[in-house]
Write an enzyme that holds these catalytic residues in place. Sequence first.
Site, short mmCIF file in Angstrom:
data_model
loop_
_atom_site.label_atom_id
_atom_site.label_comp_id
_atom_site.label_asym_id
_atom_site.label_seq_id
_atom_site.Cartn_x
_atom_site.Cartn_y
_atom_site.Cartn_z
N LEU A 134 37.77 37.29 -54.51
CA LEU A 134 38.80 37.94 -53.72
C LEU A 134 39.81 36.85 -53.36
O LEU A 134 39.43 35.71 -53.07
CB LEU A 134 38.22 38.55 -52.43
CG LEU A 134 37.31 39.76 -52.58
CD1 LEU A 134 36.76 40.17 -51.21
CD2 LEU A 134 38.04 40.94 -53.21
N ASP A 135 41.09 37.19 -53.39
CA ASP A 135 42.12 36.21 -53.06
C ASP A 135 41.93 35.69 -51.63
O ASP A 135 41.39 36.38 -50.76
CB ASP A 135 43.52 36.84 -53.16
CG ASP A 135 43.91 37.13 -54.59
OD1 ASP A 135 43.27 36.60 -55.51
OD2 ASP A 135 44.88 37.90 -54.78
N TYR A 136 42.42 34.49 -51.40
CA TYR A 136 42.35 33.85 -50.08
C TYR A 136 42.83 34.77 -48.95
O TYR A 136 42.15 34.89 -47.92
CB TYR A 136 43.18 32.56 -50.12
CG TYR A 136 43.34 31.84 -48.81
CD1 TYR A 136 42.35 30.99 -48.33
CD2 TYR A 136 44.51 32.00 -48.05
CE1 TYR A 136 42.51 30.32 -47.12
CE2 TYR A 136 44.67 31.35 -46.85
CZ TYR A 136 43.67 30.50 -46.39
OH TYR A 136 43.83 29.84 -45.18
N THR A 138 42.95 38.05 -48.90
CA THR A 138 42.37 39.39 -48.97
C THR A 138 41.04 39.43 -48.23
O THR A 138 40.22 38.53 -48.35
CB THR A 138 42.14 39.81 -50.44
OG1 THR A 138 43.37 39.72 -51.14
CG2 THR A 138 41.60 41.23 -50.52
#
Length: 285
Positions: A134-136, A138
Amino acid sequence: MKVLETHFVKVIETPIRLQEYAVGIFKTTSTKSSLKKAIKKGVVKVNGKTATTALHINEGDTIELFQLEEKAQKKHFNFTLEVLFEDDYLAIIYKPAGILVSGNSFATIDNALMQNLQKSTSPNTTRPRPVHRLDYPTSGLLLIGKTTESIIVLNQLFEKKEIQKTYHAICIGKMERNGEINFPIDDKKASTSFEVIQSIESPRFAFLNLVKLQPKTGRKHQLRKHLFSIGNPILGDKEYFLENKVLKGKGLFLHASTLTFTHPFSDKKITITKELPKKFKKIFP
């Protein structure tokens, strides 16, 4: 290093490259990509010697797969994680926004797992690892493998698209009620379906929409790029945005809300949902 699996080459007509021959011969590296990674890490040996991807295999060769010894961490990242599901094989945890899943940084979810999860009683237990990212910025659900076998099998389920991920986002501008975005990312096919759950008027952004998203592929920044491509970027996105339409100081309004899949070892249907963060509810009570 400890030997995990051994394979003896019986009948082979002509020499064949190791990375072609060895696909599927080991349970713990059953895919081509996982085998290639194992060879590059130096945990595959042929006739007692460390193998390379260019090595050719002949009749009578012995191929061994070794377990890479984990380096003991001197320090543990003391960070409390919310665990929503856990058994001997896997776990599902909540990743808050603003923290990396893994990488060179010390403060990562990966480095906090040992302190938050119970050690598996399985014979092939290993250090728990995230099996996707998961993106930073998100928030949301993250799937963790707790054994060597489960990490491999869960990665295979992702490759086969047998794990369904549902996200929620708040998007800017007027939107269609539902649709599908088919826009290539890095010259690769990418597809996302969306459904607008609720819309409100906004003095600054004209409209804000609470949107349910289901990615059918898993490209980097796919949801963020896809919504930007149709002119409805995610609120708070500082990379994919419309001019003068960036909300600062509140983070990205993107949340991985639900994971659905069949448990690969118990065959039970698993559906875990994490409610929307408070910042979402302030806009859509």
